[in-house]
Design a protein around this motif. Sequence first.
Motif, PDB file in Angstrom:
ATOM      1  N   VAL A 196       0.949  -1.274  -0.143  1.00  0.00           N
ATOM      2  CA  VAL A 196       0.012  -0.079   0.141  1.00  0.00           C
ATOM      3  C   VAL A 196       0.849   1.291   0.026  1.00  0.00           C
ATOM      4  N   LEU A 197       0.956   1.910  -1.211  1.00  0.00           N
ATOM      5  CA  LEU A 197       1.863   2.823  -1.389  1.00  0.00           C
ATOM      6  C   LEU A 197       1.118   4.197  -1.020  1.00  0.00           C
ATOM      7  N   PRO A 198       1.732   5.231  -0.528  1.00  0.00           N
ATOM      8  CA  PRO A 198       1.263   6.447   0.135  1.00  0.00           C
ATOM      9  C   PRO A 198       0.759   7.349  -0.961  1.00  0.00           C
ATOM     10  N   SER A 199       1.141   7.367  -2.367  1.00  0.00           N
ATOM     11  CA  SER A 199       0.871   7.896  -3.524  1.00  0.00           C
ATOM     12  C   SER A 199       1.263   7.509  -4.732  1.00  0.00           C
ATOM     13  N   PRO A 200       0.658   7.965  -5.783  1.00  0.00           N
ATOM     14  CA  PRO A 200       1.087   7.513  -7.051  1.00  0.00           C
ATOM     15  C   PRO A 200       2.689   7.754  -7.589  1.00  0.00           C
ATOM     16  N   ALA A 201       2.991   8.700  -6.897  1.00  0.00           N
ATOM     17  CA  ALA A 201       4.585   9.367  -6.918  1.00  0.00           C
ATOM     18  C   ALA A 201       5.594   7.867  -6.476  1.00  0.00           C
ATOM     19  N   ALA A 202       5.132   7.214  -5.455  1.00  0.00           N
ATOM     20  CA  ALA A 202       5.789   6.196  -4.918  1.00  0.00           C
ATOM     21  C   ALA A 202       6.084   5.086  -5.853  1.00  0.00           C
ATOM     22  N   LEU A 203       5.380   4.982  -6.941  1.00  0.00           N
ATOM     23  CA  LEU A 203       5.581   4.001  -7.912  1.00  0.00           C
ATOM     24  C   LEU A 203       6.916   4.083  -8.690  1.00  0.00           C
ATOM     25  N   GLU A 204       7.241   5.391  -8.605  1.00  0.00           N
ATOM     26  CA  GLU A 204       8.480   5.670  -9.538  1.00  0.00           C
ATOM     27  C   GLU A 204       9.705   5.340  -8.404  1.00  0.00           C
ATOM     28  N   VAL A 205       9.514   5.071  -7.307  1.00  0.00           N
ATOM     29  CA  VAL A 205      10.875   4.776  -6.193  1.00  0.00           C
ATOM     30  C   VAL A 205      10.944   3.326  -6.374  1.00  0.00           C
ATOM     31  N   ALA A 206      12.199   2.983  -6.513  1.00  0.00           N
ATOM     32  CA  ALA A 206      12.759   1.559  -6.200  1.00  0.00           C
ATOM     33  C   ALA A 206      12.374   1.119  -4.957  1.00  0.00           C
ATOM     34  N   PRO A 207      11.558  -0.312  -4.953  1.00  0.00           N
ATOM     35  CA  PRO A 207      11.300  -0.883  -3.921  1.00  0.00           C
ATOM     36  C   PRO A 207      12.129  -0.871  -2.585  1.00  0.00           C
ATOM     37  N   ALA A 208      13.552  -0.961  -2.931  1.00  0.00           N
ATOM     38  CA  ALA A 208      14.555  -0.748  -1.664  1.00  0.00           C
ATOM     39  C   ALA A 208      14.576   0.576  -1.295  1.00  0.00           C
ATOM     40  N   ALA A 209      14.370   1.438  -1.960  1.00  0.00           N
ATOM     41  CA  ALA A 209      14.319   2.976  -1.516  1.00  0.00           C
ATOM     42  C   ALA A 209      13.133   3.416  -1.115  1.00  0.00           C
ATOM     43  N   ARG A 210      12.152   2.728  -0.931  1.00  0.00           N
ATOM     44  CA  ARG A 210      10.831   3.411  -0.403  1.00  0.00           C
ATOM     45  C   ARG A 210      10.887   3.157   1.124  1.00  0.00           C
ATOM     46  N   ALA A 211      10.037   4.219   1.804  1.00  0.00           N
ATOM     47  CA  ALA A 211       9.911   4.255   3.299  1.00  0.00           C
ATOM     48  C   ALA A 211       9.546   2.768   3.793  1.00  0.00           C
ATOM     49  N   PRO A 212       9.842   2.610   5.007  1.00  0.00           N
ATOM     50  CA  PRO A 212       9.315   1.324   5.335  1.00  0.00           C
ATOM     51  C   PRO A 212       8.013   1.415   5.955  1.00  0.00           C
ATOM     52  N   GLY A 213       7.320   0.225   5.931  1.00  0.00           N
ATOM     53  CA  GLY A 213       5.853   0.225   6.215  1.00  0.00           C
ATOM     54  C   GLY A 213       4.848   0.020   5.117  1.00  0.00           C
ATOM     55  N   CYS A 214       5.412  -0.044   3.985  1.00  0.00           N
ATOM     56  CA  CYS A 214       4.309  -0.379   2.861  1.00  0.00           C
ATOM     57  C   CYS A 214       3.851  -1.767   2.758  1.00  0.00           C
ATOM     58  N   VAL A 215       4.715  -2.628   3.093  1.00  0.00           N
ATOM     59  CA  VAL A 215       4.142  -3.887   2.969  1.00  0.00           C
ATOM     60  C   VAL A 215       3.353  -4.394   3.874  1.00  0.00           C
ATOM     61  N   ARG A 216       2.260  -5.211   3.325  1.00  0.00           N
ATOM     62  CA  ARG A 216       0.927  -5.668   4.134  1.00  0.00           C
ATOM     63  C   ARG A 216       1.087  -7.181   4.085  1.00  0.00           C
ATOM     64  N   GLY A 217       1.186  -7.743   5.403  1.00  0.00           N
ATOM     65  CA  GLY A 217       1.294  -9.374   5.349  1.00  0.00           C
ATOM     66  C   GLY A 217       2.916  -9.388   5.182  1.00  0.00           C
ATOM     67  N   SER A 218       3.082 -10.908   4.771  1.00  0.00           N
ATOM     68  CA  SER A 218       4.226 -11.366   4.565  1.00  0.00           C
ATOM     69  C   SER A 218       4.684 -11.349   3.063  1.00  0.00           C
TER      70      SER A 218
END
Length: 256
Positions: free
Chosen positions: A119-141
């Motif tokens: 669950v990304l905070p905004s569409p702009a987060a789609l342009e960020v590499a997964p490893a560089a995203r802020a923690p807390g986006c993953v839901r579940g395992s």
Amino acid sequence: FHCLHLCQLHRSPALHLSEMLLFALSHLSLPRRTPIAELTKTIPFPRRTLARLLADETTSTPGARIDSPPFEAGGSSWQVQLYLLGAGESYADRVGVYIKRLAGGGKEVDATFAMSLQVLPSPAALEVAPAARAPGCVRGSTFRCGMTFCEAKEAGESVGRCDDWGAHLYSSSDLLRELEQNEQRVLAVDVELSVWGERPCASGSSFAALAEQTQRLPAGSIRCGEVVVALGGGGGGAGGSGAGGFSAGAYRCTPG
């Protein structure tokens, strides 16, 4: 041996045999295979698509599926399948995420993969590499697995063969509530896919794999509770079904 000798000088009692074996194995230089293709991809599932599924009473039930656009890796086309409300009644209120190799070419493909619901905070987060995203986006395992992807009729779960595979990772109710609270949030799936090899998918490959597996069992033993059943749309795979809920001519060996 010099390293082992130093360890023994500084330790009492001496190293156990099992520890010595682990030490030796950890220092072996083993050949490493390299995948023929690797892919990391974030796949968004637009809000309008989710809303359309939920607004239709024929699709707002477990079993309804949203397919991602196809993508290429290792000479094959792949697709992520999202079961927003679960892949079936037994998975109701759980979000299912599956990966499927689209049929074609008469091949079977060995692949390892990892998938996570985001669950990304905004569409702009789609342009960020997964490893560089802020923690807390993953839901579940994060679901990690390896399979041989083949045609449904040559699938066999107990020998690691399938046409699609995945897992249910998170509560549907919690996910929908979170998306409703903020219209900027984006639902997406992160995929890491490695393709290791491919070969022709011959008729009877699943039974050949089962026979090869059985030969590795101790002489005179049987796999208790294992049966061959018609391949349906439930369980690990989630393919289409024919009359009676089974795909004609497809079989899967399933441990009881």
